[in-house]
Write a protein that holds these residues in place. Structure first.
Motif, short mmCIF file in Angstrom:
data_model
loop_
_atom_site.label_atom_id
_atom_site.label_comp_id
_atom_site.label_asym_id
_atom_site.label_seq_id
_atom_site.Cartn_x
_atom_site.Cartn_y
_atom_site.Cartn_z
N THR A 8 0.82 -0.95 -0.03
CA THR A 8 -0.20 -0.02 -0.15
C THR A 8 0.93 1.26 0.04
O THR A 8 0.43 2.22 -0.49
CB THR A 8 -0.96 -0.07 1.14
OG1 THR A 8 -0.16 -0.06 2.40
CG2 THR A 8 -1.95 -1.00 1.25
N GLU A 44 2.87 0.76 -4.23
CA GLU A 44 1.87 0.77 -5.25
C GLU A 44 0.69 1.20 -5.09
O GLU A 44 -0.37 0.78 -4.45
CB GLU A 44 1.55 -0.86 -5.51
CG GLU A 44 3.12 -1.42 -5.77
CD GLU A 44 2.99 -2.78 -6.45
OE1 GLU A 44 1.96 -3.61 -6.45
OE2 GLU A 44 3.92 -3.73 -6.06
N PRO A 45 0.54 2.57 -5.48
CA PRO A 45 -0.93 3.18 -5.08
C PRO A 45 -2.03 2.37 -5.88
O PRO A 45 -3.03 2.58 -5.40
CB PRO A 45 -0.64 4.67 -6.06
CG PRO A 45 0.62 4.79 -6.21
CD PRO A 45 1.44 3.59 -6.15
N GLN A 46 -1.98 1.69 -6.95
CA GLN A 46 -2.93 0.95 -7.50
C GLN A 46 -3.31 -0.10 -6.63
O GLN A 46 -4.30 -0.82 -6.63
CB GLN A 46 -2.71 0.48 -8.94
CG GLN A 46 -1.65 -0.55 -9.04
CD GLN A 46 -0.01 0.07 -8.91
OE1 GLN A 46 0.00 1.24 -8.62
NE2 GLN A 46 0.96 -0.74 -9.25
N TYR A 47 -2.36 -0.70 -5.78
CA TYR A 47 -2.67 -1.89 -4.85
C TYR A 47 -3.74 -1.42 -3.92
O TYR A 47 -4.54 -2.17 -3.72
CB TYR A 47 -1.37 -2.14 -4.35
CG TYR A 47 -1.58 -3.26 -3.21
CD1 TYR A 47 -1.58 -4.59 -3.85
CD2 TYR A 47 -1.76 -2.99 -1.75
CE1 TYR A 47 -1.82 -5.57 -2.71
CE2 TYR A 47 -2.01 -4.15 -1.06
CZ TYR A 47 -2.02 -5.35 -1.67
OH TYR A 47 -2.30 -6.48 -0.43
N TYR A 48 -3.41 -0.22 -3.28
CA TYR A 48 -4.58 0.22 -2.33
C TYR A 48 -5.80 0.54 -3.05
O TYR A 48 -6.92 -0.19 -2.25
CB TYR A 48 -4.02 1.60 -1.66
CG TYR A 48 -5.00 1.93 -0.63
CD1 TYR A 48 -5.09 1.50 0.61
CD2 TYR A 48 -6.06 2.85 -0.98
CE1 TYR A 48 -6.11 1.92 1.72
CE2 TYR A 48 -6.99 3.52 -0.07
CZ TYR A 48 -7.12 2.86 1.31
OH TYR A 48 -8.11 3.17 2.11
N GLU A 49 -6.07 0.87 -4.08
CA GLU A 49 -7.20 1.00 -5.03
C GLU A 49 -8.02 -0.35 -5.01
O GLU A 49 -9.23 -0.36 -5.17
CB GLU A 49 -7.08 2.04 -6.10
CG GLU A 49 -6.70 3.33 -5.71
CD GLU A 49 -7.51 4.07 -4.73
OE1 GLU A 49 -8.64 3.89 -4.83
OE2 GLU A 49 -6.91 4.69 -3.96
N ALA A 50 -7.23 -1.24 -5.28
CA ALA A 50 -7.87 -2.67 -5.56
C ALA A 50 -8.24 -3.48 -4.28
O ALA A 50 -8.73 -4.51 -4.52
CB ALA A 50 -6.86 -3.48 -6.38
N SER A 55 -10.20 -4.74 -1.33
CA SER A 55 -11.64 -4.73 -0.79
C SER A 55 -11.88 -3.89 0.49
O SER A 55 -10.89 -3.53 1.03
CB SER A 55 -11.89 -6.16 -0.55
OG SER A 55 -11.33 -6.64 0.88
N LYS A 56 -13.16 -3.51 0.56
CA LYS A 56 -13.50 -2.43 1.57
C LYS A 56 -12.95 -3.06 2.94
O LYS A 56 -12.52 -2.42 3.63
CB LYS A 56 -14.88 -2.20 1.64
CG LYS A 56 -15.37 -1.55 0.49
CD LYS A 56 -16.87 -1.22 0.73
CE LYS A 56 -17.40 -0.36 -0.50
NZ LYS A 56 -18.83 0.06 -0.49
N LYS A 97 -9.37 -2.64 3.38
CA LYS A 97 -9.01 -1.39 3.45
C LYS A 97 -9.19 -1.03 4.68
O LYS A 97 -8.23 -0.31 5.68
CB LYS A 97 -9.72 -0.26 2.67
CG LYS A 97 -9.12 -0.28 1.24
CD LYS A 97 -10.28 0.53 0.33
CE LYS A 97 -9.47 0.64 -1.24
NZ LYS A 97 -10.49 1.28 -1.68
#
Length: 197
Positions: free
Chosen positions: A120, A123-129, A131-132, A135
């Protein structure tokens, strides 16, 4: 003294209990999640210890602090011990150490939350991917690494395996995916535990 067969059976009974527990925030059981992670590791040609770590990475969800405390008390002969409030990854790793799994398996199990914190942060895209549920749990797990923490983690001898295990953990959430059953890993666990004696 418990044999490798007894030890493997005991650990697998805990995993079997996962078939009755949902995977927090997901539409699969804990057991389905574990089997999917192990299948991904196998498909990608991981070594046996890494496959076992993928299968067992959430075992701390089932092994209670009370059970671990009992094991430690039996081992040292004193009840003056405190396992404290620890995350499931640390509890699981300590349980597996007490059972007799290799340090590599235990370290990989213990690191799957740390690897999430690393990913996280880097890799910014990792956090976005995520699940709720993932996160949300990240907040309780310390949040993303600082740059210094990330750099230190990159120098870990098992860095690549730890990150890969985390990615399998994230991917192992597919509803109704057919995987080999738990029994497909029993011989692997017995052989591993036998080699540690």
């Amino acid at each position: 003294m418990a044999t490798p067969v007894d030890k493997a059976a005991s650990v697998f009974q805990l995993l079997e209990a996962g078939s009755k527990q949902g995977y927090i925030g997901e539409n699969i059981s804990q057991l389905e999640h574990a089997l999917q992670a192990a299948q991904l590791a196998t498909q990608e040609g991981a070594d046996n210890e890494t496959v076992l770590a993928a299968l067992l990475h959430d075992i701390g969800q089932f092994c209670s602090a009370k059970e671990l405390r009992r094991m430690l008390v039996e081992d040292i002969g004193s009840d003056d011990i405190d396992v404290g409030a620890v995350g499931h990854e640390k509890l699981g790793a300590e349980y597996l150490r007490k059972v007799g799994f290799s340090e590599k398996v235990c370290e990989l199990v213990e690191s799957h939350v740390v690897a999430k914190r690393y990913l996280t942060a880097t890799e910014p895209q990792y956090y976005e991917a995520l699940s709720k549920a993932s996160k949300l749990s990240l907040k309780f797990q310390g949040g993303p690494f600082t740059p210094d923490e990330a750099l230190a983690f990159e120098h870990d001898v098992l860095f690549k395996q730890k990150v890969q295990l985390r990615k399998w953990d994230d991917a192992a959430k597919i509803v109704d995916l057919v995987t080999p059953g738990l029994d497909a890993y029993m011989d692997l666990a017995i052989q591993h535990l036998t080699a540690q004696c």
